[in-house]
Design a protein around this motif. Structure first.
Motif, mmCIF file in Angstrom:
data_model
loop_
_atom_site.group_PDB
_atom_site.id
_atom_site.type_symbol
_atom_site.label_atom_id
_atom_site.label_comp_id
_atom_site.label_asym_id
_atom_site.label_seq_id
_atom_site.Cartn_x
_atom_site.Cartn_y
_atom_site.Cartn_z
ATOM 1 N N PRO A 185 -1.740 -50.886 0.604
ATOM 2 C CA PRO A 185 -0.536 -50.938 -0.133
ATOM 3 C C PRO A 185 0.352 -49.667 -0.054
ATOM 4 C CG PRO A 185 -2.360 -50.773 -1.678
ATOM 5 C CD PRO A 185 -2.942 -51.007 -0.148
ATOM 6 N N ARG A 186 -0.072 -48.571 0.931
ATOM 7 C CA ARG A 186 0.774 -47.568 1.138
ATOM 8 C C ARG A 186 1.435 -47.768 2.223
ATOM 9 N NH1 ARG A 186 -4.364 -43.616 0.616
ATOM 10 N NH2 ARG A 186 -5.410 -45.585 1.516
ATOM 11 N N ALA A 187 1.114 -48.872 3.263
ATOM 12 C CA ALA A 187 2.145 -49.180 4.618
ATOM 13 C C ALA A 187 3.391 -49.604 4.070
ATOM 14 C CB ALA A 187 1.153 -49.854 5.089
ATOM 15 N N ALA A 188 4.487 -48.923 4.316
ATOM 16 C CA ALA A 188 5.763 -49.281 3.948
ATOM 17 C C ALA A 188 6.886 -49.801 5.148
ATOM 18 C CB ALA A 188 6.490 -48.402 3.326
ATOM 19 N N TYR A 189 5.888 -49.644 6.508
ATOM 20 C CA TYR A 189 6.745 -49.681 7.557
ATOM 21 C C TYR A 189 7.245 -51.110 7.872
ATOM 22 C CZ TYR A 189 1.961 -49.371 9.081
ATOM 23 O OH TYR A 189 0.441 -49.744 9.053
ATOM 24 N N PHE A 190 6.440 -52.209 7.795
ATOM 25 C CA PHE A 190 7.137 -53.453 7.857
ATOM 26 C C PHE A 190 8.349 -53.826 6.939
ATOM 27 C CE2 PHE A 190 2.969 -54.411 9.975
ATOM 28 C CZ PHE A 190 3.215 -54.000 11.377
ATOM 29 N N GLU A 191 7.951 -53.554 5.576
ATOM 30 C CA GLU A 191 9.061 -53.764 4.429
ATOM 31 C C GLU A 191 10.165 -53.000 5.068
ATOM 32 O OE1 GLU A 191 7.025 -52.268 0.891
ATOM 33 O OE2 GLU A 191 9.028 -51.201 0.325
ATOM 34 N N GLN A 192 10.177 -51.705 5.545
ATOM 35 C CA GLN A 192 11.260 -50.803 5.951
ATOM 36 C C GLN A 192 11.988 -51.719 7.144
ATOM 37 O OE1 GLN A 192 9.351 -47.616 7.767
ATOM 38 N NE2 GLN A 192 11.359 -46.274 8.244
ATOM 39 N N ALA A 193 11.379 -52.236 8.058
ATOM 40 C CA ALA A 193 11.828 -53.100 9.027
ATOM 41 C C ALA A 193 12.869 -54.017 8.497
ATOM 42 C CB ALA A 193 11.012 -53.513 10.261
ATOM 43 N N GLU A 194 12.072 -54.882 7.524
ATOM 44 C CA GLU A 194 12.870 -55.724 6.988
ATOM 45 C C GLU A 194 14.069 -55.466 6.113
ATOM 46 O OE1 GLU A 194 9.937 -58.649 5.163
ATOM 47 O OE2 GLU A 194 11.757 -59.615 4.025
ATOM 48 N N ALA A 195 14.091 -54.375 5.694
ATOM 49 C CA ALA A 195 15.089 -53.600 4.921
ATOM 50 C C ALA A 195 16.366 -53.765 5.825
ATOM 51 C CB ALA A 195 14.894 -52.459 4.060
ATOM 52 N N GLY A 196 16.149 -53.766 7.179
ATOM 53 C CA GLY A 196 17.151 -53.361 8.118
ATOM 54 C C GLY A 196 18.440 -54.582 7.977
ATOM 55 N N VAL A 197 18.210 -55.778 7.380
ATOM 56 C CA VAL A 197 18.824 -56.897 7.181
ATOM 57 C C VAL A 197 19.853 -56.547 6.103
ATOM 58 C CG1 VAL A 197 19.310 -59.348 6.795
ATOM 59 C CG2 VAL A 197 17.625 -58.433 8.636
ATOM 60 N N PRO A 198 19.368 -56.430 4.845
ATOM 61 C CA PRO A 198 20.190 -56.278 3.664
ATOM 62 C C PRO A 198 21.106 -54.995 3.563
ATOM 63 C CG PRO A 198 17.925 -56.234 3.089
ATOM 64 C CD PRO A 198 17.924 -56.883 4.437
ATOM 65 N N VAL A 199 20.516 -53.807 4.246
ATOM 66 C CA VAL A 199 20.978 -52.658 4.603
ATOM 67 C C VAL A 199 22.287 -52.932 5.534
ATOM 68 C CG1 VAL A 199 20.928 -50.274 5.422
ATOM 69 C CG2 VAL A 199 19.246 -51.294 3.725
ATOM 70 N N ARG A 200 21.921 -53.493 6.420
ATOM 71 C CA ARG A 200 23.239 -53.579 7.645
ATOM 72 C C ARG A 200 24.304 -54.619 7.006
ATOM 73 N NH1 ARG A 200 18.493 -52.149 11.268
ATOM 74 N NH2 ARG A 200 19.032 -50.025 11.825
ATOM 75 N N MET A 201 23.522 -55.520 6.206
ATOM 76 C CA MET A 201 24.901 -56.373 5.585
ATOM 77 C C MET A 201 25.691 -55.594 4.630
ATOM 78 S SD MET A 201 22.399 -59.721 4.239
ATOM 79 C CE MET A 201 23.696 -60.742 3.684
ATOM 80 N N ALA A 202 25.059 -54.830 3.953
ATOM 81 C CA ALA A 202 26.158 -53.903 3.142
ATOM 82 C C ALA A 202 26.980 -52.951 3.880
ATOM 83 C CB ALA A 202 25.167 -53.132 2.175
ATOM 84 N N LEU A 203 26.268 -52.419 4.916
ATOM 85 C CA LEU A 203 27.243 -51.533 5.921
ATOM 86 C C LEU A 203 28.433 -52.365 6.427
ATOM 87 C CD1 LEU A 203 27.498 -48.679 7.150
ATOM 88 C CD2 LEU A 203 26.051 -49.640 8.823
ATOM 89 N N ILE A 204 28.100 -53.548 7.062
ATOM 90 C CA ILE A 204 28.999 -54.426 7.779
ATOM 91 C C ILE A 204 30.037 -54.894 6.746
ATOM 92 C CG2 ILE A 204 29.575 -56.353 8.908
ATOM 93 C CD1 ILE A 204 26.452 -56.257 9.944
ATOM 94 N N ASP A 205 29.572 -54.999 5.587
ATOM 95 C CA ASP A 205 30.426 -55.781 4.605
ATOM 96 C C ASP A 205 31.601 -54.494 4.310
ATOM 97 O OD1 ASP A 205 31.292 -57.619 3.080
ATOM 98 O OD2 ASP A 205 30.498 -56.784 1.372
ATOM 99 N N ALA A 206 31.035 -53.439 3.974
ATOM 100 C CA ALA A 206 31.913 -52.161 3.464
ATOM 101 C C ALA A 206 32.808 -51.780 4.650
ATOM 102 C CB ALA A 206 30.919 -51.243 3.190
ATOM 103 N N VAL A 207 32.387 -51.716 5.932
ATOM 104 C CA VAL A 207 33.268 -51.454 7.152
ATOM 105 C C VAL A 207 34.514 -52.315 7.334
ATOM 106 C CG1 VAL A 207 33.037 -51.205 9.400
ATOM 107 C CG2 VAL A 207 31.482 -49.659 8.233
ATOM 108 N N LEU A 208 33.968 -53.583 6.873
ATOM 109 C CA LEU A 208 34.865 -54.472 7.366
ATOM 110 C C LEU A 208 36.146 -54.470 6.078
ATOM 111 C CD1 LEU A 208 32.952 -57.468 8.800
ATOM 112 C CD2 LEU A 208 34.556 -55.956 10.145
ATOM 113 N N GLY A 209 35.552 -54.281 4.953
ATOM 114 C CA GLY A 209 36.299 -54.332 3.821
ATOM 115 C C GLY A 209 37.261 -53.214 3.547
ATOM 116 N N GLY A 210 36.845 -52.194 4.077
ATOM 117 C CA GLY A 210 37.572 -50.928 3.849
ATOM 118 C C GLY A 210 38.641 -50.399 4.746
#
Ligand code: NCD
Length: 374
Positions: free
Chosen positions: A301-326
């Motif tokens: 349960p302490r292993a967070a690295y695959f969850e971290q890799a998966e977070a790449g999608v929503p985090v980059r969605m937020a970033l692309i959306d903000a960059v395009l919107g601003g």
């Protein structure tokens, strides 16, 4: 001024927090973002190997409903015919609404941001920075730990040539965490970045790591940024246990020839994590791992690295959306005026590869591209 993300320091705390909040929303259901950016095209220019970063950027854009054009093989691009990076960026600028660049030279993203009219996102520039990985790391840490204030995060491994920690350490300090830099010998964190952290008011001290001698085969030396619980000159991990261990691989592709020594930090395996200080320590890694973390940790349960890799999608969605919107830049962005930086010409810096008219020379102390002394 466009919304470029060249360095994590481009983001004010409020910008970073709102990106992480938006990412949390997207992570509930990445399909819910479909249609937000239906009219937009993103170019991914990857001149260095990548799996997670490029695929998660592209998946993020597709999840937003946009399109993607990609150049991921420098041998198949005009770079191999001698085209300058500046010209490649000028072309791409006409084909896409946002450019994501990974490049082997430090400062490449800065040069691209100066050249392009569209926003440029740094997906890794040599050994310098990897700001979008830092957003992914902060997202994962927040999800695991809640607030970062007062948390102890150990950055472990190749802290010299690994770019992820160069963006992450200052970000953690800004969000109130304490950082313990535990480097492989010879691969210590860059002195210039440490100095700038100290200039910004973060107490920085060389310490002995006590309280886990059996795990380390002794008391390794480390650098602590922030205050230690448990005495001058030492940090006692049994009394001040790490909240997270951020493991990195040795960046063999960037080591100067002949300098590849043996690893001395232990492999993180189940036995290592049995030691008391690590009972509740989240284990992160930007990946790829090449032996730093044993497979037997993956189900822990302490292993967070695959969850971290998966977070790449929503985090980059937020970033692309903000960059395009601003239309406006981030609150901390400097205006795009730095066309007269000193020309450092170091082999690892983009100024060594681009012709002089693309990177103007001026007297000064630090190179505006790689940050090194001139
Ligand atoms: C990192 C990178 O490219 O700097 N990988 C990634 O983007 N997730 C870390 C590494 O290659 O070791």
């Amino acid at each position: 001024m466009t919304r470029d993300l060249v360095s994590f320091s481009d983001l004010a705390d409020a910008d970073a927090t709102s990106l992480l909040d938006a990412a949390a929303e997207f992570s509930k259901d990445v399909r819910a973002g479909l249609g937000r950016r239906r009219d937009a095209v993103m170019a991914t220019l990857f001149m260095e190997p990548s799996t997670r970063t490029r695929l998660s950027f592209e998946a993020a854009m597709l999840r937003l409903g946009g399109g993607v054009v990609t150049s991921a093989d420098p041998k198949g691009a005009s770079t191999s015919k001698g085209e300058t990076l500046a010209d490649t960026v000028r072309m791409t600028d006409g084909y896409a609404d946002v450019i994501v660049l990974r490049h082997p030279l430090e400062g490449a993203a800065r040069l691209a941001a100066e050249t392009a009219r569209r926003p440029v996102i740094n997906a890794g520039d040599g050994g310098r920075e990897h700001p979008t990985q830092t957003l992914v790391d902060l997202f994962t840490l927040r999800r695991r730990l809640g607030s970062l204030a007062g948390r102890l995060v150990v950055l472990w491994g190749d802290l010299r040539y690994g770019r992820t920690t160069h963006s992450l350490a200052p970000a953690l300090v800004r969000f109130g965490a304490r950082v313990l830099l535990l480097a492989e010998p010879g691969l210590e964190f860059p002195a210039a970045t440490l100095k700038s952290l100290a200039r910004d008011g973060a107490p920085t001290a060389r310490v002995e790591v006590a309280g886990a001698e059996a795990s380390f085969g002794g008391r390794p030396e480390a650098i602590l940024i922030g205050a230690a619980a448990g005495g001058e000159g030492a940090i006692a991990l049994d009394r001040d246990p790490p909240d997270a261990l951020y493991v990195t691989r040795v960046q063999t592709e960037r080591l100067p020839p002949g300098s590849g020594g043996a690893r001395r930090l232990p492999t993180i395996d189940r036995r290592f994590l049995e030691a008391r200080p690590f009972a509740r320590t989240a284990v992160l890694h930007p990946l790829p791992r090449v032996g730093e973390i044993a497979r037997d940790v993956d189900d822990d349960p302490r292993a967070a690295y695959f969850e971290q890799a998966e977070a790449g999608v929503p985090v980059r969605m937020a970033l692309i959306d903000a960059v395009l919107g601003g239309a406006e830049g981030w609150a901390r962005s400097r205006p795009a005026e730095s066309r007269t930086p000193p020309l450092c010409r170091k082999a690892r810096c983009v100024t060594s590869a681009e012709p002089p008219h693309e990177v103007a020379a001026a007297p000064g102390s630090d190179c505006a591209y790689c940050g090194g002394a001139v």
